[in-house]
Design an enzyme around this catalytic site. Sequence first.
Site, PDB file in Angstrom:
ATOM      1  N   ARG A 190       0.823  -1.215   0.000  1.00 17.46           N
ATOM      2  CA  ARG A 190       0.000   0.000   0.000  1.00 17.46           C
ATOM      3  C   ARG A 190       0.858   1.266   0.000  1.00 17.46           C
ATOM      4  O   ARG A 190       0.492   2.282   0.615  1.00 17.46           O
ATOM      5  CB  ARG A 190      -0.960  -0.001   1.205  1.00 17.46           C
ATOM      6  CG  ARG A 190      -1.818  -1.266   1.323  1.00 17.46           C
ATOM      7  CD  ARG A 190      -2.956  -1.287   0.322  1.00 17.46           C
ATOM      8  NE  ARG A 190      -3.939  -0.295   0.606  1.00 17.46           N
ATOM      9  CZ  ARG A 190      -5.048  -0.493   1.302  1.00 17.46           C
ATOM     10  NH1 ARG A 190      -5.322  -1.678   1.777  1.00 17.46           N
ATOM     11  NH2 ARG A 190      -5.893   0.472   1.494  1.00 17.46           N
ATOM     12  N   ARG A 196      -2.602   7.357   1.521  1.00 15.42           N
ATOM     13  CA  ARG A 196      -2.917   8.604   2.222  1.00 15.42           C
ATOM     14  C   ARG A 196      -1.817   9.171   3.089  1.00 15.42           C
ATOM     15  O   ARG A 196      -1.897  10.310   3.537  1.00 15.42           O
ATOM     16  CB  ARG A 196      -4.181   8.390   3.063  1.00 15.42           C
ATOM     17  CG  ARG A 196      -5.436   8.353   2.232  1.00 15.42           C
ATOM     18  CD  ARG A 196      -6.580   7.758   2.998  1.00 15.42           C
ATOM     19  NE  ARG A 196      -6.267   6.369   3.324  1.00 15.42           N
ATOM     20  CZ  ARG A 196      -7.106   5.524   3.903  1.00 15.42           C
ATOM     21  NH1 ARG A 196      -8.293   5.925   4.261  1.00 15.42           N
ATOM     22  NH2 ARG A 196      -6.743   4.275   4.142  1.00 15.42           N
ATOM     23  N   ARG A 202      -6.053  12.707  -4.903  1.00 12.23           N
ATOM     24  CA  ARG A 202      -7.265  11.986  -4.497  1.00 12.23           C
ATOM     25  C   ARG A 202      -8.434  12.950  -4.346  1.00 12.23           C
ATOM     26  O   ARG A 202      -9.578  12.626  -4.675  1.00 12.23           O
ATOM     27  CB  ARG A 202      -6.977  11.242  -3.189  1.00 12.23           C
ATOM     28  CG  ARG A 202      -8.151  10.595  -2.515  1.00 12.23           C
ATOM     29  CD  ARG A 202      -8.572   9.332  -3.227  1.00 12.23           C
ATOM     30  NE  ARG A 202      -9.715   8.707  -2.559  1.00 12.23           N
ATOM     31  CZ  ARG A 202     -10.983   9.050  -2.758  1.00 12.23           C
ATOM     32  NH1 ARG A 202     -11.286  10.037  -3.582  1.00 12.23           N
ATOM     33  NH2 ARG A 202     -11.954   8.434  -2.126  1.00 12.23           N
ATOM     34  N   ASP A 214      -7.481  -1.627  -6.905  1.00 14.32           N
ATOM     35  CA  ASP A 214      -7.975  -2.251  -5.681  1.00 14.32           C
ATOM     36  C   ASP A 214      -8.399  -3.679  -5.991  1.00 14.32           C
ATOM     37  O   ASP A 214      -8.733  -3.994  -7.132  1.00 14.32           O
ATOM     38  CB  ASP A 214      -9.155  -1.476  -5.079  1.00 14.32           C
ATOM     39  CG  ASP A 214      -9.362  -1.869  -3.618  1.00 14.32           C
ATOM     40  OD1 ASP A 214      -8.618  -1.384  -2.749  1.00 14.32           O
ATOM     41  OD2 ASP A 214     -10.231  -2.729  -3.357  1.00 14.32           O
ATOM     42  N   TYR A 246     -15.639 -10.137   1.028  1.00 12.93           N
ATOM     43  CA  TYR A 246     -16.250  -8.806   0.882  1.00 12.93           C
ATOM     44  C   TYR A 246     -17.545  -8.882   0.071  1.00 12.93           C
ATOM     45  O   TYR A 246     -18.495  -8.140   0.330  1.00 12.93           O
ATOM     46  CB  TYR A 246     -15.285  -7.827   0.192  1.00 12.93           C
ATOM     47  CG  TYR A 246     -14.171  -7.331   1.090  1.00 12.93           C
ATOM     48  CD1 TYR A 246     -14.397  -6.322   2.024  1.00 12.93           C
ATOM     49  CD2 TYR A 246     -12.894  -7.867   1.011  1.00 12.93           C
ATOM     50  CE1 TYR A 246     -13.381  -5.861   2.840  1.00 12.93           C
ATOM     51  CE2 TYR A 246     -11.866  -7.413   1.826  1.00 12.93           C
ATOM     52  CZ  TYR A 246     -12.126  -6.416   2.748  1.00 12.93           C
ATOM     53  OH  TYR A 246     -11.115  -5.961   3.568  1.00 12.93           O
TER      54      TYR A 246
HETATM   55  O1  CP3 Z   1      -0.212  -1.113  -2.628  1.00 14.46           O
HETATM   56  C1  CP3 Z   1      -0.565  -0.119  -3.278  1.00 14.46           C
HETATM   57  O2  CP3 Z   1      -0.153   1.030  -3.061  1.00 14.46           O
HETATM   58  C2  CP3 Z   1      -1.486  -0.335  -4.468  1.00 14.46           C
HETATM   59  C3  CP3 Z   1      -2.870  -0.073  -4.253  1.00 14.46           C
HETATM   60  C4  CP3 Z   1      -3.752  -0.966  -3.388  1.00 14.46           C
HETATM   61  C5  CP3 Z   1      -4.944  -0.453  -2.807  1.00 14.46           C
HETATM   62  N1  CP3 Z   1      -5.635  -1.488  -2.244  1.00 14.46           N
HETATM   63  C6  CP3 Z   1      -5.368   0.963  -2.842  1.00 14.46           C
HETATM   64  C7  CP3 Z   1      -6.351   1.462  -1.846  1.00 14.46           C
HETATM   65  C8  CP3 Z   1      -3.702  -2.330  -3.093  1.00 14.46           C
HETATM   66  C9  CP3 Z   1      -2.634  -3.355  -3.413  1.00 14.46           C
HETATM   67  C10 CP3 Z   1      -4.899  -2.644  -2.381  1.00 14.46           C
HETATM   68  C11 CP3 Z   1      -5.228  -4.013  -1.943  1.00 14.46           C
HETATM   69  C12 CP3 Z   1      -6.394  -4.227  -1.066  1.00 14.46           C
HETATM   70  N2  CP3 Z   1      -7.590  -3.582  -1.089  1.00 14.46           N
HETATM   71  C13 CP3 Z   1      -6.471  -5.255  -0.095  1.00 14.46           C
HETATM   72  C14 CP3 Z   1      -5.399  -6.271   0.199  1.00 14.46           C
HETATM   73  C15 CP3 Z   1      -4.292  -5.705   0.990  1.00 14.46           C
HETATM   74  C16 CP3 Z   1      -4.625  -5.392   2.419  1.00 14.46           C
HETATM   75  O3  CP3 Z   1      -4.442  -4.213   2.791  1.00 14.46           O
HETATM   76  O4  CP3 Z   1      -5.058  -6.279   3.154  1.00 14.46           O
HETATM   77  C17 CP3 Z   1      -7.748  -5.164   0.518  1.00 14.46           C
HETATM   78  C18 CP3 Z   1      -8.268  -6.049   1.627  1.00 14.46           C
HETATM   79  C19 CP3 Z   1      -8.456  -4.106  -0.134  1.00 14.46           C
HETATM   80  C20 CP3 Z   1      -9.853  -3.647   0.097  1.00 14.46           C
HETATM   81  C21 CP3 Z   1      -9.869  -2.255   0.575  1.00 14.46           C
HETATM   82  N3  CP3 Z   1      -9.668  -1.143  -0.235  1.00 14.46           N
HETATM   83  C22 CP3 Z   1     -10.103  -1.783   1.886  1.00 14.46           C
HETATM   84  C23 CP3 Z   1     -10.361  -2.673   3.096  1.00 14.46           C
HETATM   85  C24 CP3 Z   1     -10.041  -0.385   1.842  1.00 14.46           C
HETATM   86  C25 CP3 Z   1     -10.330   0.566   2.991  1.00 14.46           C
HETATM   87  C26 CP3 Z   1      -9.246   0.594   3.973  1.00 14.46           C
HETATM   88  C27 CP3 Z   1      -8.320   1.721   3.660  1.00 14.46           C
HETATM   89  O5  CP3 Z   1      -7.104   1.513   3.694  1.00 14.46           O
HETATM   90  O6  CP3 Z   1      -8.862   2.813   3.408  1.00 14.46           O
HETATM   91  C28 CP3 Z   1      -9.731   0.004   0.509  1.00 14.46           C
HETATM   92  C29 CP3 Z   1      -9.552   1.384  -0.015  1.00 14.46           C
HETATM   93  C30 CP3 Z   1      -8.199   1.676  -0.589  1.00 14.46           C
HETATM   94  N4  CP3 Z   1      -7.541   0.873  -1.471  1.00 14.46           N
HETATM   95  C31 CP3 Z   1      -7.416   2.852  -0.364  1.00 14.46           C
HETATM   96  C32 CP3 Z   1      -6.268   2.722  -1.149  1.00 14.46           C
HETATM   97  C33 CP3 Z   1      -5.144   3.713  -1.284  1.00 14.46           C
HETATM   98  C34 CP3 Z   1      -7.808   4.040   0.502  1.00 14.46           C
HETATM   99  C35 CP3 Z   1      -8.962   4.775  -0.092  1.00 14.46           C
HETATM  100  C36 CP3 Z   1      -8.746   6.255  -0.339  1.00 14.46           C
HETATM  101  O7  CP3 Z   1      -7.629   6.715  -0.600  1.00 14.46           O
HETATM  102  O8  CP3 Z   1      -9.763   6.972  -0.291  1.00 14.46           O
END
Ligand code: CP3
Length: 344
Positions: A25, A29, A38, A75, A150
């Site tokens: 990740r 943010r 964003r 995502d 999910y």
């Molecule tokens: O690694 C990276 O920088 C690449 C981008 C990436 C995102 N999500 C961007 C994201 C990757 C590889 C993911 C994977 C992901 N997404 C997983 C597996 C990895 C892990 O963390 O367990 C899961 C379970 C998700 C589902 C998901 N997406 C959740 C649970 C959330 C909310 C939690 C959070 O961190 O906000 C997201 C949203 C998300 N995906 C954000 C980002 C940068 C934040 C949203 C935003 O910026 O408004």
Amino acid sequence: MSDEKALISALRGKASAVPPMWLMRQAGRYLPEYRALRAKAKSFLDFCYTPAMAAEVTLQPVRRFHFDAAILFSDILVIPDAMGQTVSFETGSGPRLDPIETPEGISRLGAFDITKLSPVFETIDRVKSELPADVAFIGFCGAPWTVASYMIAGQGTPDQAPARLFAFRHPEAFSSLIDRLVDASVDYLVRQIDAGVEVVQIFDSWAGVLPANEFEAWSARPIARMIAALKTQRPNVPVIAFVRGADAQLPRLTKTLHADGYGLDTALDPKWAAANTAANVCLQGNLDPLALIAGGAALDREIDSILGAFAGRPHIFNLGHGILPQTPIEHVERLVERVRGARD
Ligand code: CP3
């Protein structure tokens, strides 16, 4: 010296004095430049599906920290989106999907429409042309169990119990969902590879909530099937399996999944992982994201103990889970310096 990228060498089983590094990740943010861009997007999914923006945030952490890999900005929930399930992201509370409550809900899902994901492949194309020559490009998807959890619950829950309950009540329907996700995820990763990613990572973030039998059925076997299909279709592309919460199963997984690298989560003791897996198996991890927030002596100590545990074997330095939004940038800079300077 070969001109193979450091991350790829590690995944081919070669040890190096300084391990290649990237952070799960890493685009996110905690970076002001991410937050600024964003704020201009209508929604998180629009952000993912706008190639100019997604490419830019993919590159941001590489520019700032010179990591050894970029990970595609997208995502894991774009797959349900491309199956016609309603997916949205609420700021501050995570993903929201229209939950699947009955077997009919699974049969009602649409076919996986990969054309909906064409912006993702365009993002890959843009990033590829801008990446420094020594930086590897990682594509990814969620593992079937994590994505299914999910899709059933409609959101993240403390233990993804709704999906476990659904699987007990309707094993055939749940199994058909997992099968569909295996096929869709393989097609999706193959298209990412053809667009230009050089490594793929499969995230099973929720594997740790599954008791042994369910772990085998819903996490380990579907991932093994995905890897077998990828190895048939694109044999030269290394695969990293991040089975979060695999715990004591890790040694067995390194013999049965046939991945090229294994992500370790925060809970695993690096010394135990090193002692209980073959010396040529590439391990990735596993700094606690909280140590990176804390910084100072605690951070230094954790970094050194991970470097020490994996010295002499193929290792990719990473976190044990995603970087948290409140992480100070200076601590990431300190981490990079310490890992890279480790054996100067
Ligand atoms: O690694 C990276 O920088 C690449 C981008 C990436 C995102 N999500 C961007 C994201 C990757 C590889 C993911 C994977 C992901 N997404 C997983 C597996 C990895 C892990 O963390 O367990 C899961 C379970 C998700 C589902 C998901 N997406 C959740 C649970 C959330 C909310 C939690 C959070 O961190 O906000 C997201 C949203 C998300 N995906 C954000 C980002 C940068 C934040 C949203 C935003 O910026 O408004």
